[in-house]
Structure formats: C-alpha cells, structure tokens
Enzyme design. Structure first.
Site, PDB file in Angstrom:
ATOM      1  N   GLU A   1      -9.620   5.758   0.394  1.00 56.78           N
ATOM      2  CA  GLU A   1      -8.628   5.206   1.332  1.00 56.78           C
ATOM      3  C   GLU A   1      -9.385   3.976   1.950  1.00 56.78           C
ATOM      4  OE1 GLU A   1      -6.666   8.242   3.507  1.00 56.78           O
ATOM      5  OE2 GLU A   1      -5.543   9.036   1.883  1.00 56.78           O
TER       6      GLU A   1
ATOM      7  N   HIS B   1       2.557   2.629  10.700  1.00 58.85           N
ATOM      8  CA  HIS B   1       2.373   2.342   9.171  1.00 58.85           C
ATOM      9  C   HIS B   1       3.227   1.384   8.541  1.00 58.85           C
ATOM     10  CE1 HIS B   1       1.369   3.607   5.209  1.00 58.85           C
ATOM     11  NE2 HIS B   1       0.428   4.364   5.528  1.00 58.85           N
TER      12      HIS B   1
ATOM     13  N   ARG C   1      -4.343  -1.509   8.030  1.00 61.56           N
ATOM     14  CA  ARG C   1      -2.868  -1.306   8.349  1.00 61.56           C
ATOM     15  C   ARG C   1      -2.430  -2.034   9.499  1.00 61.56           C
ATOM     16  NH1 ARG C   1      -2.581   5.432   8.702  1.00 61.56           N
ATOM     17  NH2 ARG C   1      -2.905   5.426   6.509  1.00 61.56           N
TER      18      ARG C   1
ATOM     19  N   HIS D   1       3.567   6.098  13.524  1.00 60.28           N
ATOM     20  CA  HIS D   1       3.048   6.932  12.543  1.00 60.28           C
ATOM     21  C   HIS D   1       2.199   7.992  13.073  1.00 60.28           C
ATOM     22  CE1 HIS D   1       1.807   8.295   8.654  1.00 60.28           C
ATOM     23  NE2 HIS D   1       0.653   8.033   8.702  1.00 60.28           N
TER      24      HIS D   1
ATOM     25  N   ARG E   1      -7.035   4.966  14.207  1.00 58.65           N
ATOM     26  CA  ARG E   1      -7.479   6.067  13.568  1.00 58.65           C
ATOM     27  C   ARG E   1      -7.781   5.690  12.076  1.00 58.65           C
ATOM     28  NH1 ARG E   1      -3.856   9.791   9.923  1.00 58.65           N
ATOM     29  NH2 ARG E   1      -2.586   7.914   9.939  1.00 58.65           N
TER      30      ARG E   1
END
Ligand SMILES: Cc1cc2nc3c(=O)[nH]c(=O)nc-3n(C[C@H](O)[C@H](O)[C@H](O)COP(=O)(O)OP(=O)(O)OC[C@H]3O[C@@H](n4cnc5c(N)ncnc54)[C@H](O)[C@@H]3O)c2cc1C
Length: 529
Positions: free
Chosen positions: A116, A232, A278, A336, A371
């Site tokens: 990811e 997100h 992100r 998110h 995160r």
C-alpha cells in the site's frame, strides 16, 4: 428508580478490534464487554478493507516498518512507540491466525502480503481480497464469545466514566430499553473508535462519533491533537452515508482519477501522480470540487480482474447499479481516520487512574500527524493486547457499591449531561458545520465561524458529547497555526514550527512538547550545528 449494579474486574467499552482484543487479554479476570451495537459487527473494524500492516515478509523488518511509519507521521510520531508497535506486530498477527483467521495465502502457502501507499515493501496481511476487517472481526468475536469469563452486553451505550477523587470506579450505561445501569470495576478500557461521523462526508459508521473522547475528558483525562483528521480522497460520491470506500489499492492496480471531461486530475500535481500521498490527493480533489468539477475514479483499465481482486468494492458498486470494471465511478474526499485522541502511555493507560484507551479513540504517538495505511488495525491489536494484559494483572478490588453510587450522584450534582452514549444521532447541522469549517482545508476565519455556529447549536443541545468534541476539534485546529500531516491551514503562520501536540486538559487547549518531541527537536538542532 435505583439503577441495577453489575460488578467486574475489567470493563471494556467497544466491540471493534481494539475492544475485543483487550477483553480477550484481560479474560483471566471477570470482564464485561459492552457495545452500543453488535460486538464484532460494528465500528470501523467491520468495514476495514485493505488489511493489517506487519513486518512478516522477506526483506522486511520491524525497523523498516518503523522507518516508513515515522516518515508518514510528518515529525510527530513517538519513535519509542513506533518501535514497540512494529516489533510486536508479527506476534499479534500470529495470535489472530491461531484464533482461526483465514487470511489470504500465496501459492506456496505463506501469507499473501499486499503493498500500500508509503510502505516500502509488501507487508499488508489481508482476507478475501478486500474484506479484512470483517474477517478480523469475525475471528475476534467468536473468540470473545467462547470465553466464559467475558460477559457481553450488546446494545448498551456508555454514558459516563464514574470517578471519585481522580480514581475510576466504573461506568454509567444505558440498557437497550433505556434504563440506566451501573457497572463497578477498578479498570475501564475505552475502545469506542473514531469520530468520522461528526463530519458530513465520511467513510465511518454512525457509531464513530467520538463519544469516548467526551467520556474520558469528563473524567479528567488528557486529550491531544483532535485537529488531526485524515481525509480519504476516494469515497464513493453517490449520496450514501457513510460513503463506501474505494480502496487506494485500486489506484495501485492502475485506476486513475479523472474529471467530468475525462482529464487526468493528478497529472503534474505530484511526481507519484495518482499514487501521491493521501493528503495530497485529497487536497487536489477538494479544490477541484470547490471549483465545481466532478471527479471520477476510472478503474476500467483493471477490467474483469477487478471483481476477483476487489470483491468488496465490486459488490458495493454493483448494489448501487455501478460497475467499476466498465465505467468511471464518482468519488470525493471523506473524513476517514482520527489520529488524535485520549493521551495514553505504551500500555494504553490514560492520565486518569483506572482508565485505559485503545484503538482509534487513543492518541498513542504511533501515527503522529498522518497515519500510514493499515497501521490502525495493527495499533488496535497491539494496544488492545497490552491494555488487556495490564488490567488483568491489577490487584485492585472491585469498588464498593456505595462509592460507585456516590460517583454517579457526583456526576448528576455537577450537572454533567450523560447523554454521550448509544443511539443518539449526530445533528446534521453539526456534521455540515464541521465539514465546512474543519474539512480538508482550514483557516482561522472559517474555524471561528464554525465555533459561532456551534455555540448556537449548543443552546439547543446542552451537554451533548458531539457538540463538545466538535468544539475541541475546531479549537485545536485554530491552535495549530501551520500545516502538518493531515492538518492543512491555508493561512499557515510561517513562524510556527508545528512540532508540538495540541493538548486539551481541564477544558483548556494549548500546545505542548512532550519529552520525546523535545528530544527529537534537540536532535535536529544538533544535526543542524
Ligand atoms: C471504510 C474503512 C476502511 C478502513 N480500512 C482499514 C484498513 O484496511 N486497515 C487499517 O488498519 N485500518 C482501516 N480503517 C481504520 C480502522 O478500521 C479503524 O481505525 C479501526 O477498526 C478502529 O478499531 P477500534 O476497535 O478502535 O474501533 P471500532 O472498530 O470503530 O469500534 C468501536 C466500537 O465502540 C462502540 N461504541 C462507540 N461509542 C460507544 C458508546 N458510547 N457506548 C458503547 N459502545 C460504543 C461501537 O459500537 C463499536 O462497537 C478503515 C476504516 C474505515 C471506516
């Protein structure tokens, strides 16, 4: 009427990964596991798609995982916590496997590890492609239901942490029929999850509305970095609430972001294009949408393989009459994940005696200002286990009934509304207000306007936990005057180095530099010299 009183050695609030893990690890004692919805089928855990990060693969190591985590956190991760979590990660994955989790395997029978964004190697454990949360929740729920020492109360809302003279004595709760209930225990573990549902657009379920934060603060606990909300970029934009997530992994496999004319919107914005971090993608989409553009995720290049590789995404689109294999899907950013929370130490212990916090509701220092994908379920497992172990090893007696009832009277006398729990819906006006004033882009004027709107709302809803938490988010976002990680101030103060926590203690909001951050700042200065 006098509320009924139940006794336990440990009370855990929350039926997600963190709460179930804590209950299991505390189960050498008598545990009450309480959740306002169904244990194992509620919270964000059940919806999680991508997976759990852990250094299990060839060429990977906890040190490497730690480096990636620290890099993503934009200067605000606690290095000791990062080292601890990345080191204990593999052990927790093996524990979940032993409990019967069916994680996806590769051709040779080992765990299939996905990759990811911002992870330098393949290290994401997943189940049924993109249904990891459901499998993790199923496994843990079956395990807690098998343990005779764990009493499960479902449909019960936590209303207040009971405390006298700075020591926790238990919990006030509401039963499904609305009747009050008192729980006496020397240890309370809050695992109530995030707060995305306080925002108009979110991937989080309705139970993620930050009540644990209000419960902890009212008991005197310290909170930090409430402004740190991760958005997100690609939640489905068809009006669904919560907005289903279209996982980042789709872009990893070739999906691209386009506008209504089919133009690639990430071209030229960032060297990594559609796979930019992100926050960069979320900002770009937010700005384009405020200019009136519509954004789509075009995953047609993946073609028929999409259904096999992303069954959850395919399914949730199909149920809405959309087919990502053949048509672009409308997307927009959504709240998110919450990096901020109840300040805890490396065992999930809060600043109040007898109160622990684990999972998304806690601020452990692992995520800093941003995160890293799939580190949140890992954190829930690692800290759930640690807090469970620690509470089980306590030798404290169950507080006497008289004291517990006195603590509840004190609450009532102080006029604290105990409407934090359960099934209260978050007012739409509050969700609009936070989205408009503390969404992806923030500035002082907008945040102040948000606070004024909130004051008017508070008049109609005195004592509301949601209003209280929303106010702290706005005040913390005002206090953090520069951009860092997920927090973007369009009016950033260039003199502000941003290397601090925004701490809430006793109703006051201020910047503080914990010892580990002081050490990091001093280290940087030395390098400079
Ligand atoms: C769509 C989506 C996809 C995600 N994908 C991933 C992923 O792939 N990998 C990853 O690491 N993270 C992912 N995340 C984040 C991750 O799922 C969460 O951070 C994590 O599951 C939080 O676990 P938790 O146990 O702390 O809380 P939750 O799982 O949210 O559980 C909270 C529990 O507390 C209960 N509760 C709340 N308030 C009260 C109250 N007042 N009284 C009683 N009970 C209460 C709720 O009913 C629920 O049972 C995703 C999140 C979302 C929304």
């Amino acid at each position: 009427p006098t509320p009924e009183l139940l006794r336990a050695d440990v009370i855990v609030v929350g039926g997600g990964a963190a709460g179930m893990m804590a209950a299991l690890h505390a189960s050498s004692r008598r545990v009450i596991l309480l959740a306002d919805r169904q244990v194992g089928r509620s919270g964000s855990t059940f919806l999680a798609q991508g997976g759990v990060a852990a250094a299990l693969g060839p060429g990977d190591s906890p040190e490497r995982h730690a480096e990636d985590t620290v890099r993503a956190a934009d200067g605000l991760a606690d290095p000791a916590v990062v080292r601890m979590v990345t080191r204990e990660g593999p052990r927790r994955i093996h524990e979940i496997l032993e409990l019967g989790a069916r994680f996806d395997r590769n051709g040779s029978g080992g765990l299939s590890l996905g990759r990811e964004g911002a992870h330098s190697v393949r290290r994401i454990v997943h189940a049924r492609g993109d249904a990891t949360g459901a499998e993790l929740a199923r496994t843990l729920a079956e395990a807690v239901r098998r343990r005779e020492t764990i009493r499960i109360l479902e449909g019960f809302g936590a209303e207040a942490v009971l405390e006298l003279d700075g020591t926790v004595l238990g919990l006030a709760a509401t039963a499904p029929d609305g009747s009050p209930l008192l729980l006496a225990a020397p240890a309370v573990v809050l695992a109530t999850g995030g707060l995305g549902h306080l925002f108009r657009r979110t991937t989080n379920p309705p139970e993620a509305r930050g009540t644990g934060l209000a419960l902890a603060a009212r008991a005197g606990a310290e909170l930090a970095d409430l402004e740190m909300v991760q958005f997100h970029p690609t939640a489905l934009a068809d009006g669904s609430d919560p907005a289903p997530l279209l996982t980042e992994a789709l872009r990893g496999e070739g999906a691209v972001l386009v506008d209504e004319e089919g133009r690639r919107v990430m071209a030229g914005v960032h060297p990594a294009g559609d796979l930019a971090p992100r926050d960069v993608v979320a900002r770009t989409l937010w700005r384009l949408q405020s200019e009136g553009h519509r954004i789509f995720l075009d995953a047609t290049a993946i073609g028929p393989a999409l259904k096999r590789r992303f069954p959850t995404v395919s399914d949730l689109c199909r149920r809405r009459g959309l087919d990502p294999a053949v048509e672009p899907i409308p997307v927009a950013p959504a709240a998110h994940y919450h990096m901020g929370g109840i300040v805890v130490d490396s065992h999930g212990r809060s600043t109040v005696r007898g109160l622990w916090a684990v999972g998304e509701v806690a601020c452990t220092g692992l995520h800093g200002a941003n995160r890293l994908a799939s580190n949140s379920l890992l954190e829930a497992l690692v800290f759930g286990a640690r807090a469970g172990d620690e509470t089980a090893s306590l030798l404290a007696a169950v507080p006497p009934e008289g004291e517990v009832r006195a603590a509840r009277k004190k609450l009532a006398a102080a006029g604290v509304a105990t409407g934090a729990g359960g099934r209260n819906r978050v007012a739409q006006e509050l969700r609009d207000l936070l989205w408009e004033s503390a969404g992806v882009e923030r500035d002082a004027a907008g945040l102040r306007r948000g606070l004024e709107r909130l004051d008017r709302l508070a008049d109609h809803d005195p004592g509301s936990a949601s209003v209280e938490v929303a106010r702290w988010i706005l005040r913390s976002a005002l206090e953090r005057r520069s951009s860092r990680g997920a927090h973007l101030r369009t009016d950033a103060d260039p003199a502000d180095d941003g290397l601090y926590r925004v701490v809430i203690r006793g109703g006051r909001v201020r910047r503080e530099r914990p010892a580990w951050l002081r050490a990091a700042v001093a280290g940087r200065a030395n390098v400079g010299v």
